[in-house]
Design a protein around this motif. Structure first.
Motif, short mmCIF file in Angstrom:
data_model
loop_
_atom_site.label_atom_id
_atom_site.label_comp_id
_atom_site.label_asym_id
_atom_site.label_seq_id
_atom_site.Cartn_x
_atom_site.Cartn_y
_atom_site.Cartn_z
N ARG A 30 42.01 1.51 51.03
CA ARG A 30 41.07 0.49 51.51
C ARG A 30 40.07 1.06 52.52
O ARG A 30 38.91 0.62 52.56
N ASP A 86 37.58 2.84 50.37
CA ASP A 86 36.72 1.84 49.73
C ASP A 86 35.66 1.32 50.68
O ASP A 86 34.55 0.96 50.26
N SER A 87 35.98 1.26 51.97
CA SER A 87 35.04 0.69 52.93
C SER A 87 33.79 1.55 53.10
O SER A 87 32.78 1.08 53.64
N ALA A 135 30.16 -1.73 48.38
CA ALA A 135 31.13 -2.66 48.96
C ALA A 135 30.55 -3.45 50.13
O ALA A 135 31.18 -4.36 50.64
N THR A 138 32.32 -8.79 49.11
CA THR A 138 33.59 -8.18 49.47
C THR A 138 34.63 -9.24 49.72
O THR A 138 34.33 -10.43 49.79
N HIS A 157 38.66 -6.20 52.64
CA HIS A 157 37.67 -5.13 52.64
C HIS A 157 36.75 -5.24 53.86
O HIS A 157 36.41 -4.22 54.47
N TYR A 168 38.70 -3.97 56.90
CA TYR A 168 38.80 -2.51 56.98
C TYR A 168 37.45 -1.88 57.29
O TYR A 168 37.40 -0.84 57.96
N ARG A 169 36.37 -2.48 56.83
CA ARG A 169 35.06 -1.94 57.17
C ARG A 169 34.78 -2.08 58.66
O ARG A 169 34.20 -1.19 59.29
#
Length: 339
Positions: free
Chosen positions: A64, A67-68, A73, A77, A81, A84-85
């Motif tokens: 994750r 992915d961020s 993304a 989202t 997500h 985590y970003r």
């Protein structure tokens, strides 16, 4: 007019925190390991449960966090997500290193050496999986990283004290993922294997690793009924989640099954029914008597996944995701506590 993603809400409901913190997958893994050990009449050391839970948690956090960093993304989202970003620095410099240190300590002090080396071998495969899918947006890192990891992984697999069956099997998986690396870059549509199938099978391998070791390689092997059933169930769980999160994956995850094998998403109800009927017929004929509770738990999970899928249109993607995970965990709780 499309509604804004639910991740814009500053508040996270209480029932979503396990998912947001990536604790749902470790919990499911530990429950299935305990259930599998119970039906196989084995008592696993406590360290095996802690090691599995920490390993799965680290893998999901890494996935994750990686992915961020995807540019796609940023637009559409999910809550997790977006979380985590916002907090990826904390995870990269704090949570993940701390969890990795805890895993290393547990592996060296509370896990038998035979399981440790098998786990290291499987870790190479999982690392390839993460690199293959999480680094998809960076061509040079993607190609060189996968090919170097394949070479290094193969070298270590053939030098570590791993049983010949696992050594051969892990090497085949590594080569297969390396092939997918090259083919995947040249074909951005259909993949040879859905990501969800690989994820489900690797999850099942990790869950069954300790049971296989303590059964003296007689039960829960890489191609055993126990592992394959769990792998198929996990794959169907992943397909369900991908279908519920189709909109966020539209831009953020081009490797999701909704892009690569959309027909499987359309046929998901038929896959559930077909798997259920085939397994039920197998139970009624010649399934091993000792595995009946385990098979019944799988059947129960399939039935619950069907109920969740039927009701999913009434729920948010996040709630449907959580309920899909509950569907594969609840029968295991019943089995562990009531068997």
């Amino acid at each position: 007019m499309p509604q804004p993603p639910s991740s814009t809400s500053p508040r996270i409901p209480w029932w979503l925190w396990l998912n947001v913190l990536s604790l749902d997958a470790p919990l499911v893994a530990v429950l299935w390991q305990a259930a599998l050990a119970r039906v196989c009449r084995l008592i696993l050391p406590e360290g095996c449960y802690w090691a599995l839970g920490l390993a799965v948690w680290i893998i999901y956090m890494l996935d994750r966090v990686l992915d961020s960093f995807s540019n796609a993304a940023q637009s559409v989202t999910t809550v997790r997500h977006a979380f985590y970003r916002r907090h990826r620095v904390l995870f990269l410099v704090g949570v993940i290193p701390a969890a990795t240190a805890a895993l290393g300590w547990t592996a060296l002090t509370a896990v038998p050496e035979g399981i440790l080396w098998r786990g290291v071998g499987l870790a190479f495969i999982v690392g390839m999986y993460l690199l293959h899918y999480a680094a998809r947006g960076h061509s040079t890192i993607y190609l060189l990283g996968n090919l170097v990891a394949s070479a290094v992984g193969s070298f270590f697999l053939w030098t570590l004290p791993i049983p010949p069956l696992f050594r051969f099997f892990f090497t085949v998986l590594l080569v297969g993922l390396a092939v997918l690396t090259v083919v995947g870059r040249s074909n951005q549509g259909l993949r040879l294997l859905p990501k969800e199938a690989i994820c489900g099978y690797l999850f099942a391998l990790g869950v069954s690793l300790s049971v296989h070791f303590y059964s003296l390689d007689r039960l829960a092997g890489p191609l055993s009924m126990e592992t394959l059933l769990l792998g198929l169930l996990c794959m169907l769980n992943c397909v369900a989640i991908a279908s519920y999160e189709k909109e966020p994956d539209r831009l953020g995850d081009k490797n999701a099954i909704t892009h690569t094998w959309p027909v499987m998403v359309q046929l998901y109800p038929a896959l559930l029914v077909g798997f259920f009927v085939a397994l039920a017929l197998g139970v009624s004929r010649d399934a091993p008597q000792g595995m009946l509770p385990y098979i019944l738990a799988v059947l129960s999970s399939l039935a619950l996944l069907g109920v969740v899928h039927y009701l999913a249109r009434k729920f948010s993607p996040e709630l449907s995701h959580v309920l899909a995970d509950v569907a594969v965990a609840l029968p295991m709780v019943v089995l562990v506590l009531g068997a």
